[in-house]
Design an enzyme around this catalytic site. Structure first.
Site, PDB file in Angstrom:
ATOM      1  N   ASP A   1      -4.139   5.274   6.358  1.00  0.00           N
ATOM      2  CA  ASP A   1      -4.617   6.468   7.056  1.00  0.00           C
ATOM      3  C   ASP A   1      -5.570   6.016   8.164  1.00  0.00           C
ATOM      4  O   ASP A   1      -5.162   5.683   9.269  1.00  0.00           O
ATOM      5  CB  ASP A   1      -5.269   7.394   6.025  1.00  0.00           C
ATOM      6  CG  ASP A   1      -5.760   8.697   6.625  1.00  0.00           C
ATOM      7  OD1 ASP A   1      -5.500   8.942   7.810  1.00  0.00           O
ATOM      8  OD2 ASP A   1      -6.413   9.471   5.903  1.00  0.00           O
TER       9      ASP A   1
ATOM     10  N   PHE B   1      -2.038  15.540   5.221  1.00  0.00           N
ATOM     11  CA  PHE B   1      -2.325  15.002   3.893  1.00  0.00           C
ATOM     12  C   PHE B   1      -1.103  15.234   3.016  1.00  0.00           C
ATOM     13  O   PHE B   1      -0.609  16.356   2.892  1.00  0.00           O
ATOM     14  CB  PHE B   1      -3.564  15.661   3.281  1.00  0.00           C
ATOM     15  CG  PHE B   1      -4.092  14.855   2.135  1.00  0.00           C
ATOM     16  CD1 PHE B   1      -4.971  13.799   2.345  1.00  0.00           C
ATOM     17  CD2 PHE B   1      -3.677  15.126   0.834  1.00  0.00           C
ATOM     18  CE1 PHE B   1      -5.424  13.015   1.292  1.00  0.00           C
ATOM     19  CE2 PHE B   1      -4.135  14.352  -0.234  1.00  0.00           C
ATOM     20  CZ  PHE B   1      -5.011  13.301   0.011  1.00  0.00           C
ATOM     21  N   VAL B   2      -0.610  14.169   2.414  1.00  0.00           N
ATOM     22  CA  VAL B   2       0.628  14.275   1.642  1.00  0.00           C
ATOM     23  C   VAL B   2       0.419  13.894   0.176  1.00  0.00           C
ATOM     24  O   VAL B   2      -0.527  13.167  -0.169  1.00  0.00           O
ATOM     25  CB  VAL B   2       1.749  13.393   2.254  1.00  0.00           C
ATOM     26  CG1 VAL B   2       2.200  13.942   3.584  1.00  0.00           C
ATOM     27  CG2 VAL B   2       1.301  11.935   2.385  1.00  0.00           C
TER      28      VAL B   2
ATOM     29  N   ARG C   1       0.986  12.788  -8.422  1.00  0.00           N
ATOM     30  CA  ARG C   1       1.562  11.455  -8.197  1.00  0.00           C
ATOM     31  C   ARG C   1       3.016  11.400  -8.657  1.00  0.00           C
ATOM     32  O   ARG C   1       3.811  10.614  -8.157  1.00  0.00           O
ATOM     33  CB  ARG C   1       0.770  10.400  -8.968  1.00  0.00           C
ATOM     34  CG  ARG C   1      -0.652  10.174  -8.454  1.00  0.00           C
ATOM     35  CD  ARG C   1      -1.229   8.928  -9.108  1.00  0.00           C
ATOM     36  NE  ARG C   1      -2.675   8.852  -8.999  1.00  0.00           N
ATOM     37  CZ  ARG C   1      -3.336   8.360  -7.950  1.00  0.00           C
ATOM     38  NH1 ARG C   1      -2.666   7.920  -6.915  1.00  0.00           N
ATOM     39  NH2 ARG C   1      -4.649   8.314  -7.948  1.00  0.00           N
TER      40      ARG C   1
ATOM     41  N   GLU D   1       0.840  -1.206   0.000  1.00  0.00           N
ATOM     42  CA  GLU D   1       0.000   0.000   0.000  1.00  0.00           C
ATOM     43  C   GLU D   1       0.870   1.250   0.000  1.00  0.00           C
ATOM     44  O   GLU D   1       2.020   1.209   0.445  1.00  0.00           O
ATOM     45  CB  GLU D   1      -0.855   0.012   1.288  1.00  0.00           C
ATOM     46  CG  GLU D   1      -2.318  -0.303   1.068  1.00  0.00           C
ATOM     47  CD  GLU D   1      -3.095   0.841   0.398  1.00  0.00           C
ATOM     48  OE1 GLU D   1      -2.510   1.635  -0.357  1.00  0.00           O
ATOM     49  OE2 GLU D   1      -4.306   0.926   0.639  1.00  0.00           O
ATOM     50  N   ASP D   2       0.304   2.354  -0.459  1.00  0.00           N
ATOM     51  CA  ASP D   2       1.031   3.623  -0.377  1.00  0.00           C
ATOM     52  C   ASP D   2       0.961   4.184   1.041  1.00  0.00           C
ATOM     53  O   ASP D   2       1.960   4.572   1.619  1.00  0.00           O
ATOM     54  CB  ASP D   2       0.491   4.635  -1.399  1.00  0.00           C
ATOM     55  CG  ASP D   2      -1.029   4.788  -1.372  1.00  0.00           C
ATOM     56  OD1 ASP D   2      -1.706   4.103  -0.593  1.00  0.00           O
ATOM     57  OD2 ASP D   2      -1.550   5.611  -2.157  1.00  0.00           O
TER      58      ASP D   2
ATOM     59  N   LYS E   1      -0.026   6.575   8.978  1.00  0.00           N
ATOM     60  CA  LYS E   1      -0.467   7.689   9.829  1.00  0.00           C
ATOM     61  C   LYS E   1      -1.034   7.101  11.120  1.00  0.00           C
ATOM     62  O   LYS E   1      -1.369   5.919  11.174  1.00  0.00           O
ATOM     63  CB  LYS E   1      -1.536   8.489   9.094  1.00  0.00           C
ATOM     64  CG  LYS E   1      -1.029   9.138   7.810  1.00  0.00           C
ATOM     65  CD  LYS E   1      -2.011  10.173   7.335  1.00  0.00           C
ATOM     66  CE  LYS E   1      -1.839  10.481   5.880  1.00  0.00           C
ATOM     67  NZ  LYS E   1      -2.915  11.359   5.383  1.00  0.00           N
TER      68      LYS E   1
HETATM   69  P1  IMP Z   1      -7.720   4.686   4.671  1.00  0.00           P
HETATM   70  O1  IMP Z   1      -8.829   3.775   4.250  1.00  0.00           O
HETATM   71  O2  IMP Z   1      -8.224   5.885   5.441  1.00  0.00           O
HETATM   72  O3  IMP Z   1      -6.576   3.998   5.404  1.00  0.00           O
HETATM   73  O4  IMP Z   1      -7.149   5.362   3.364  1.00  0.00           O
HETATM   74  C1  IMP Z   1      -6.331   4.690   2.523  1.00  0.00           C
HETATM   75  C2  IMP Z   1      -6.242   5.350   1.164  1.00  0.00           C
HETATM   76  O5  IMP Z   1      -6.598   6.746   1.194  1.00  0.00           O
HETATM   77  C3  IMP Z   1      -4.834   5.322   0.688  1.00  0.00           C
HETATM   78  O6  IMP Z   1      -4.540   4.108   0.045  1.00  0.00           O
HETATM   79  C4  IMP Z   1      -4.761   6.521  -0.226  1.00  0.00           C
HETATM   80  O7  IMP Z   1      -5.221   6.176  -1.500  1.00  0.00           O
HETATM   81  C5  IMP Z   1      -5.723   7.511   0.412  1.00  0.00           C
HETATM   82  N1  IMP Z   1      -4.993   8.456   1.288  1.00  0.00           N
HETATM   83  C6  IMP Z   1      -4.966   8.478   2.637  1.00  0.00           C
HETATM   84  N2  IMP Z   1      -4.179   9.456   3.109  1.00  0.00           N
HETATM   85  C7  IMP Z   1      -3.658  10.069   2.010  1.00  0.00           C
HETATM   86  C8  IMP Z   1      -2.738  11.165   1.834  1.00  0.00           C
HETATM   87  O8  IMP Z   1      -2.193  11.782   2.773  1.00  0.00           O
HETATM   88  N3  IMP Z   1      -2.460  11.492   0.536  1.00  0.00           N
HETATM   89  C9  IMP Z   1      -3.012  10.850  -0.534  1.00  0.00           C
HETATM   90  N4  IMP Z   1      -3.849   9.815  -0.408  1.00  0.00           N
HETATM   91  C10 IMP Z   1      -4.186   9.429   0.853  1.00  0.00           C
HETATM   92 MG    MG Z   2      -4.002   3.619  -1.764  1.00  0.00          MG
END
Ligand code: IMP
Ligand code: MG
Length: 183
Positions: A104, A153-154, A166, A100-101, A132
């Site tokens: 969050d 947010f990055v 990107r 994963e990138d 995070k």
């Molecule tokens: P989660 O379900 O809240 O953990 O979000 C996961 C997805 O939200 C990541 O795989 C990203 O695609 C997107 N995301 C969360 N935080 C960021 C950020 O800081 N920058 C860009 N995309 C984010």
């Molecule tokens: Mg993602």
């Protein structure tokens, strides 16, 4: 590269990214030595990370992708995850590393983990470039974490804001301008 005006402070430089990816690749290679690895990338954000990571792995591996959506063009997790592209191969009995990138809230990954576990892989681990603080609430454990980040947010190195940025070679904070939907 000239930074567009919404690119804020650089939080992780290109050099820091590359040297951490080298360390992660060494860890993954050591842990999976002698095993056949299936790497699953989560589109689109993980693409740059995966491309760099896999070129430094010394174990034999196969690559597949999934696309999921939990976000629209704004920046808060909706909690609803939809599979837009599923895997091309079955994962039953395979050693799977989900890349994963960023984690969050952890909502996307907890859905994906549940979904993938139901397909009976031999093992299932996570490798995330960024983590995070929020995901800890959901009890997700990522075996490999590139960098821990505060709750900002990055953008860059695969991560987008409304599908932009990107291609930046570093990770930067998103600078909010008037008229932008705030993260
Ligand atoms: P989660 O379900 O809240 O953990 O979000 C996961 C997805 O939200 C990541 O795989 C990203 O695609 C997107 N995301 C969360 N935080 C960021 C950020 O800081 N920058 C860009 N995309 C984010
Ligand atoms: Mg993602």
């Amino acid at each position: 590269m000239t930074a567009p005006s919404s690119v804020g402070e650089v939080l992780i430089s290109e050099e820091q990214l590359q040297s951490r990816v080298t360390e992660l690749a060494a860890d993954v290679s050591a842990d999976y030595a002698g095993r056949d690895l299936l790497v699953i990338g989560v589109l689109k954000g993980a693409v740059f990370f995966i491309a760099d990571l896999l070129r430094q792995l010394t174990v034999s591996c196969e690559l597949d992708f999934m696309a999921v959506s939990s976000y629209g063009s704004s920046t808060h997790s909706s909690g609803v995850v939809r599979i837009q592209k599923d895997l091309d191969v079955p994962i039953v009995g395979r050693h799977v590393l989900l890349v994963e990138d960023v984690i969050d809230s952890g909502l996307t990954l907890s859905y994906l983990l549940k979904n993938l576990r139901s397909r009976a892989p031999a093992s299932l681990e996570i490798c995330t470039l960024l983590a995070k603080p929020g995901h800890k609430r959901l009890g997700i454990t990522s075996r490999y974490v590139g960098f821990e980040l505060p709750d900002v947010f990055v953008i860059g190195y695969g991560l987008d804001y409304a599908q932009r940025y990107r291609n930046l070679p570093f990770i930067a904070a998103l600078e909010c301008e008037p008229g932008m939907i705030r993260p």
